[in-house]
Design an enzyme around this catalytic site. Sequence first.
Site, PDB file in Angstrom:
ATOM      1  N   HIS A   1      60.292  42.445  31.282  1.00 41.65           N
ATOM      2  CA  HIS A   1      61.062  41.318  30.758  1.00 41.65           C
ATOM      3  C   HIS A   1      61.692  41.693  29.426  1.00 41.65           C
ATOM      4  CE1 HIS A   1      59.284  38.723  33.826  1.00 41.65           C
ATOM      5  NE2 HIS A   1      58.156  39.351  33.576  1.00 41.65           N
TER       6      HIS A   1
ATOM      7  N   ASN B   1      41.303  47.446  48.584  1.00 42.38           N
ATOM      8  CA  ASN B   1      40.156  46.556  48.469  1.00 42.38           C
ATOM      9  C   ASN B   1      40.611  45.146  48.086  1.00 42.38           C
ATOM     10  OD1 ASN B   1      37.411  45.699  48.235  1.00 42.38           O
ATOM     11  ND2 ASN B   1      36.853  47.789  47.681  1.00 42.38           N
TER      12      ASN B   1
ATOM     13  N   ALA C   1      38.350  53.306  36.719  1.00 40.30           N
ATOM     14  CA  ALA C   1      38.280  51.846  36.702  1.00 40.30           C
ATOM     15  C   ALA C   1      38.647  51.306  35.327  1.00 40.30           C
ATOM     16  CB  ALA C   1      36.880  51.394  37.093  1.00 40.30           C
TER      17      ALA C   1
END
Length: 185
Positions: free
Chosen positions: A114, A84, A159
């Site tokens: 990192h 999407n 979600a």
Amino acid sequence: MNEEEKMNHREWYDANYDPLLVKKREKAMDLCYEYNQLKPSDHEHRNQILGELLGYEPQGLTLLSPFMCDYGNHIHFGKDVFVNINSYFMDGGEIFIGNHVFIGPSCGFYTATHPLDADRRNQGLEKALPIHIEDDVWIGANVVILPNVCIGKGSVIAAGSVVTHDIEAYSLAAGVPAEIKKKLR
């Protein structure tokens, strides 16, 4: 080894200041920009740009705009994948997307990590670790997937979740960090 070879071997490399890597990212960003400016109905031109960006022609890929990635050639889409709008693939490391995967809007796939030490981080160092999304996975909207994660076959990521570790096959995972809430089989 040069910086690209270090990146491909999952070692610390200079991501920020190496001219070759900067040039490759700029090329990918230019191709993403072109892709994102095209009409969704211009399938021929969109597929042409994707082929140049990825280095192959995906089968049955629906990739809605806008879309961004760092290099493109480290992303491997299986068959019949749906991505999407507003997705970002930070593909210093390999990103493997299986067959029949649905990816909701505004998802991020981040292969870079990192140094925790600020001096090393300020040197531009990073390490790129792979992401594996197995077949038949559904990733909901606004999901973040971090480096060195595998999401097992048939899983669903709710979600807004942040996936920091592997998720077993056929699991529903949710939360920050994402945890398995129930098994789907």
